[in-house]
Design an enzyme around this catalytic site. Sequence first.
Site, mmCIF file in Angstrom:
data_model
loop_
_atom_site.group_PDB
_atom_site.id
_atom_site.type_symbol
_atom_site.label_atom_id
_atom_site.label_comp_id
_atom_site.label_asym_id
_atom_site.label_seq_id
_atom_site.Cartn_x
_atom_site.Cartn_y
_atom_site.Cartn_z
ATOM 1 N N ASP A 160 11.155 7.830 36.052
ATOM 2 C CA ASP A 160 10.965 8.489 37.348
ATOM 3 C C ASP A 160 11.405 9.943 37.323
ATOM 4 O O ASP A 160 11.810 10.492 38.341
ATOM 5 C CB ASP A 160 11.723 7.710 38.434
ATOM 6 C CG ASP A 160 11.345 8.148 39.847
ATOM 7 O OD1 ASP A 160 10.263 8.742 40.017
ATOM 8 O OD2 ASP A 160 12.139 7.906 40.772
ATOM 9 N N GLU B 165 12.220 2.746 47.118
ATOM 10 C CA GLU B 165 13.061 3.809 46.567
ATOM 11 C C GLU B 165 13.045 5.040 47.451
ATOM 12 O O GLU B 165 14.070 5.705 47.642
ATOM 13 C CB GLU B 165 12.571 4.162 45.154
ATOM 14 C CG GLU B 165 13.477 5.093 44.382
ATOM 15 C CD GLU B 165 13.135 6.567 44.541
ATOM 16 O OE1 GLU B 165 13.890 7.415 44.022
ATOM 17 O OE2 GLU B 165 12.111 6.884 45.187
ATOM 18 N N GLU B 166 11.885 5.361 48.008
ATOM 19 C CA GLU B 166 11.697 6.648 48.663
ATOM 20 C C GLU B 166 12.405 6.764 50.007
ATOM 21 O O GLU B 166 12.586 7.871 50.507
ATOM 22 C CB GLU B 166 10.202 6.940 48.836
ATOM 23 C CG GLU B 166 9.416 7.044 47.529
ATOM 24 C CD GLU B 166 9.747 8.283 46.731
ATOM 25 O OE1 GLU B 166 10.682 9.015 47.100
ATOM 26 O OE2 GLU B 166 9.066 8.534 45.724
ATOM 27 N N ASP C 144 4.394 10.135 41.602
ATOM 28 C CA ASP C 144 5.797 9.775 41.780
ATOM 29 C C ASP C 144 5.830 8.467 42.572
ATOM 30 O O ASP C 144 5.609 8.478 43.777
ATOM 31 C CB ASP C 144 6.536 10.886 42.527
ATOM 32 C CG ASP C 144 7.940 10.508 42.956
ATOM 33 O OD1 ASP C 144 8.483 9.515 42.442
ATOM 34 O OD2 ASP C 144 8.493 11.204 43.834
ATOM 35 N N HIS D 108 6.065 14.646 46.897
ATOM 36 C CA HIS D 108 6.368 14.466 48.323
ATOM 37 C C HIS D 108 5.626 15.487 49.188
ATOM 38 O O HIS D 108 5.988 15.686 50.346
ATOM 39 C CB HIS D 108 7.878 14.546 48.616
ATOM 40 C CG HIS D 108 8.686 13.523 47.892
ATOM 41 N ND1 HIS D 108 10.038 13.352 48.095
ATOM 42 C CD2 HIS D 108 8.347 12.597 46.967
ATOM 43 C CE1 HIS D 108 10.491 12.382 47.319
ATOM 44 N NE2 HIS D 108 9.470 11.917 46.624
ATOM 45 N N HIS E 266 9.686 2.593 40.334
ATOM 46 C CA HIS E 266 9.607 2.042 41.699
ATOM 47 C C HIS E 266 8.159 1.986 42.170
ATOM 48 O O HIS E 266 7.337 2.834 41.822
ATOM 49 C CB HIS E 266 10.493 2.814 42.675
ATOM 50 C CG HIS E 266 10.138 4.262 42.876
ATOM 51 N ND1 HIS E 266 9.145 4.671 43.749
ATOM 52 C CD2 HIS E 266 10.655 5.400 42.337
ATOM 53 C CE1 HIS E 266 9.079 5.993 43.744
ATOM 54 N NE2 HIS E 266 9.969 6.457 42.894
ATOM 55 N N ASP F 74 6.905 2.082 45.383
ATOM 56 C CA ASP F 74 6.465 2.781 46.593
ATOM 57 C C ASP F 74 6.212 4.257 46.331
ATOM 58 O O ASP F 74 6.596 4.801 45.299
ATOM 59 C CB ASP F 74 7.490 2.603 47.708
ATOM 60 C CG ASP F 74 8.878 3.105 47.329
ATOM 61 O OD1 ASP F 74 9.277 2.925 46.159
ATOM 62 O OD2 ASP F 74 9.576 3.677 48.192
#
Length: 484
Positions: free
Chosen positions: A169, A145-146, A115, A458, A76, A78
């Site tokens: 991922d 995705e996030e 990520d 994150h 992904h 983003d």
Amino acid sequence: MTFVSSLEPSVLWSHFDTILTIPRASKDEGRMRDHVIALAERAGCPHVVDGAGNVIVRKPAAPGHEAAPVTILQSHLDMVQEKNADVAHDFATDAIVPQRDGEHLTATGTTLGSDNGIGVATMLAVLEADDLVHGPLELLFTIDEETGLTGAAQLDAGLLAGRRLINLDSEEEGCLYVGCAGGGESRIALGVTAAAAGDGDRPVTLALTGLKGGHSGVDIHLQRGNAICLLARALWAAHVAAPFRLARIEGGSAHNAIPREAFATVVVSGDAERERVVAAVETEFDAIRDEYRPADPGMALAVGDGGVPDRSWAPETTATVLRLIASLPHGVQAMSYDIAGLVETSNNVATARAADGLLVITTSSRSSVDAELDALRRRIRATAELAGAAVETGSAYPGWKPDMASRLLEVVQRVHAQELGSEPEVKAIHAGLECGIIGKKIPGMDMISFGPVIEFPHSPDERVHIDSVGRFYRLLTATLAALA
């Protein structure tokens, strides 16, 4: 370019170095998508963009391998954009500033975006390489995705010819993932009633900072503190001993990040009451700090003054808000009976914000068992409705059920043993991978997920183990050769 381009394999790291300079917030991946398309055109590979904004690039097979089945690689575009409060960084314009910390690459006070930037860089390296053995490839770059896997959810599956997919991922070396949790969000909106300021009112500002946070799926079992929940706990304990009125409580920044910071402003009716409230909050915080010291040794509470807010919340509203937050579930709710050590069900109290007469709290629930996910979200609804709040629940995304008879799994296991000299661990993950959604859209899709070592995604502590990226790339390229 920075020193990152000089890392090995440079064919991969040079792409990641460029990715660090491209803003790519969820729902704002346009610049990253344009970059992918430009590289595809330079490589002479056709591409298509579906209605959601996902990109599919088709790379022809290496000579002599045209008859092999199509393999899909997927990542992904983003990234989660988290930064420490004292860091001046505008994710919309500023490049991520990388740092080397021994064996790891990290960023300067922000998330790194490994990520899933490492997965994207890997696919771009495969796209441009002319010395790899592979069959026909479809490179699927999804968006958004996030914030709920909406790119995968809106994917035009009819554009894909492949029926075997490698998701890039995952974040643990030596592990092959064959299953993941499903999940869904809840939005709680509580009306707050304001009260006018009094002549003797005194403000108290509170800032709970220094928590580690992390990914609300991958790191939830580490029992780190949730800044929103812990600040509310301290305030509720103090409120019982020394009543006050809230004027603000907020924290968190993303549904899939454990809140690292939370802030509140309370109003008391005089100096003596201020001293009682501060003492009660600090007493409870001391207990919290001792309790969470092993997981969050950097936790700190700052108490200050400031201007008296024009309006605070009524006493009844204050009590209701604190009761609500204190009652919401956070953390691991159930462990799997079938897979040792796997979190089966969890909840993250993700964000809290007040505006326009409403306090809005979002929660993110996960489970590998659909019935448990539904039950947890009903529990959250029941708790919120007891407080008089309105609740909206978005559509849940599906989990990914393991297929231990997978042909793709068999191939990757064999290649892993041959190339890296060890038998990989086959696992499921308590995070949402796009495999669950793609597998539902395309029944019979054979899927697997693996990646390098990425820790603390994150959060601004995010870091990727440099040498593991080389081994990850070696495993992928050898797998493509075996599949060809």
